[in-house]
Design an enzyme around this catalytic site. Structure first.
Site, PDB file in Angstrom:
ATOM      1  N   HIS A 203       0.797  -1.221   0.000  1.00  0.00           N
ATOM      2  CA  HIS A 203       0.000   0.000   0.000  1.00  0.00           C
ATOM      3  C   HIS A 203       0.837   1.282   0.000  1.00  0.00           C
ATOM      4  O   HIS A 203       0.540   2.244   0.714  1.00  0.00           O
ATOM      5  CB  HIS A 203      -0.961   0.010   1.182  1.00  0.00           C
ATOM      6  CG  HIS A 203      -1.991  -1.087   1.139  1.00  0.00           C
ATOM      7  ND1 HIS A 203      -2.438  -1.628  -0.049  1.00  0.00           N
ATOM      8  CD2 HIS A 203      -2.650  -1.741   2.137  1.00  0.00           C
ATOM      9  CE1 HIS A 203      -3.352  -2.564   0.218  1.00  0.00           C
ATOM     10  NE2 HIS A 203      -3.489  -2.666   1.527  1.00  0.00           N
TER      11      HIS A 203
ATOM     12  N   HIS B  59      -9.844   1.350   0.688  1.00  0.00           N
ATOM     13  CA  HIS B  59      -9.656   0.227   1.610  1.00  0.00           C
ATOM     14  C   HIS B  59     -10.704   0.252   2.725  1.00  0.00           C
ATOM     15  O   HIS B  59     -10.381   0.073   3.901  1.00  0.00           O
ATOM     16  CB  HIS B  59      -8.243   0.271   2.192  1.00  0.00           C
ATOM     17  CG  HIS B  59      -7.722  -1.057   2.657  1.00  0.00           C
ATOM     18  ND1 HIS B  59      -8.094  -1.630   3.853  1.00  0.00           N
ATOM     19  CD2 HIS B  59      -6.863  -1.934   2.085  1.00  0.00           C
ATOM     20  CE1 HIS B  59      -7.464  -2.779   4.017  1.00  0.00           C
ATOM     21  NE2 HIS B  59      -6.718  -2.996   2.951  1.00  0.00           N
TER      22      HIS B  59
ATOM     23  N   GLU C  12     -11.636  -4.308  -3.014  1.00  0.00           N
ATOM     24  CA  GLU C  12     -10.811  -3.259  -3.599  1.00  0.00           C
ATOM     25  C   GLU C  12     -10.686  -3.410  -5.123  1.00  0.00           C
ATOM     26  O   GLU C  12      -9.907  -4.245  -5.596  1.00  0.00           O
ATOM     27  CB  GLU C  12      -9.410  -3.289  -3.000  1.00  0.00           C
ATOM     28  CG  GLU C  12      -9.353  -3.186  -1.496  1.00  0.00           C
ATOM     29  CD  GLU C  12      -7.972  -3.550  -0.978  1.00  0.00           C
ATOM     30  OE1 GLU C  12      -7.077  -2.674  -1.024  1.00  0.00           O
ATOM     31  OE2 GLU C  12      -7.780  -4.707  -0.571  1.00  0.00           O
TER      32      GLU C  12
END
Length: 385
Positions: free
Chosen positions: A129, A203, A343
């Site tokens: 991420h 997220h 996602e």
């Protein structure tokens, strides 16, 4: 300027349609201050059907998402914190925009035009991420707040050349909007002044029974219209294989409860991931419009959503790493399986995998990830007399 007669005619037309047009609202507020003293703005979008969503400028994060159930009872279905301090000191990616490269990069490295770039490693030997200070851990600017048939807020962040090891100055807009059809749309747009790689996604952790509910999310019924998924190694990096879901625990082409096989140790993929943390292949490239990514339904409350996006992949994560050390807005402890994440994105490790869609963004191009959650409450519409 409109004449008086024209205004009267418009009012009469509105009455003929059953009343004045309803509009969603956008309201600004404050979510407190960061440790360095900077103010964190909040914006709440709300419609006339009982749905409201609150975003905070830290991470362009969904902090709250309130929906009625089939009986009209409202609950917050998004996991998160009630104060900015916890978002800073105990980050869990709750509701934030993850990037520059969401999901994983093998060993935090990628090559671009013959040069190797290194990003911070923060997930075993890999980058996750965007690294140690991804886009969920920075303060965004609020550049637009609008009420109307569709209420919206636009956040902006400029990531400087070299930030977290990524090349190019990247300018990102995160646009959140809510309309009277209960459509929550999140659109990410980005431009760069130098060739770079990008993979942004949201997220949000969903528990449609209500954040902190004892039901958890393992009873949520999920449909994913994908014939293949991406198996990974023990570090959650795709092997490059496109594997059929047929005969596996990854087959969600027909509705199935998450908990049915989430603990099935007969599949090594489930053992490594402690559950689902994989990318389903919806397509092989970004498309101009949107395609169905998933349906999620909570039989207990009647709440649900359809997720549509222009992206090729869907990362489905079943909340495997909640370890009861975090507590949320309701004061309840978050445990394994208390929420799921959906996602829409490019495939994990795409810059390092020849058979995956390109993650490259060049000057003059605009990156777009647009996702729409078509929220449903299970309520039966009342007939107008």
């Amino acid at each position: 300027m409109a004449t008086k007669s024209a205004l009267l005619m418009a009012a009469a037309a509105a009455c003929a349609l059953g009343g004045t047009a309803e509009a969603a609202t956008a309201k600004r507020g404050s979510f407190g201050k960061l440790a360095d003293g900077r103010e964190v703005a909040s914006v709440t979008l709300a419609n006339s059907r009982g749905v409201s969503v609150t975003m905070i400028a830290y991470g362009a994060t969904i902090q709250s998402l309130v929906m009625p159930d089939r009986n009209g009872r409202k609950a917050d279905v998004a996991l998160g914190y009630d104060n900015i301090g916890l978002y800073e000191t105990k980050p869990q990616y709750f509701g934030g925009i993850v990037g520059r490269f969401g999901n994983r990069l093998a060993e935090g490295r990628f090559k671009l035009d013959g040069r190797t770039y290194q990003t911070p490693v923060n997930n075993g030997k890999n980058a996750l991420h965007g690294g140690t200070r991804g886009s969920d851990k920075v303060l965004w600017d609020v550049v637009s707040v609008k009420s109307g048939p569709t209420a919206s807020v636009t956040f902006r962040y400029v990531s400087r050349d070299g930030e977290m090891g990524y090349p190019g100055t990247l300018t990102v807009d995160a646009i959140h909007s809510l309309d009277e059809k209960n459509h929550l749309t999140i659109e990410y747009r980005a431009t760069t002044d130098k060739a770079t790689v990008i993979n942004l996604t949201n997220h949000n952790y969903w528990n449609l029974s209500g954040e902190g509910s004892s039901n958890g999310a393992m009873g949520h019924v999920v449909t994913i219209p994908a014939d293949t998924y991406l198996p990974t190694d023990d570090g959650a990096i795709p092997t490059g294989e496109f594997k059929s879901v047929t005969g596996t625990v990854f087959d969600f082409r027909k509705p199935r409860a998450v908990g049915d096989r989430v603990r099935d140790a007969s599949d090594q993929q489930i053992v490594w991931g402690r559950g689902y943390d994989h990318n389903w292949v919806i397509g092989r490239q970004v498309i101009a419009g949107q395609q169905l990514m998933a349906r999620v339904q909570d039989p207990a409350s009647g709440r649900g959503f359809e997720l549509w996006s222009n992206q090729p992949g869907l990362q489905f994560y079943s909340g495997n790493f909640f370890d009861a050390t975090s507590h949320g807005k309701s004061g309840k402890i978050y445990r394994m399986g208390d929420a799921i994440v959906m996602e829409p994105q490019n495939f994990p490790d795409a810059p390092n995998q020849k058979g995956f869609p390109s993650a490259r963004l060049d000057p003059g191009q605009t990156y777009r990830n647009v996702m729409t959650y078509r929220l449903t409450t299970g309520q039966v519409a009342k007939k107008k007399r």
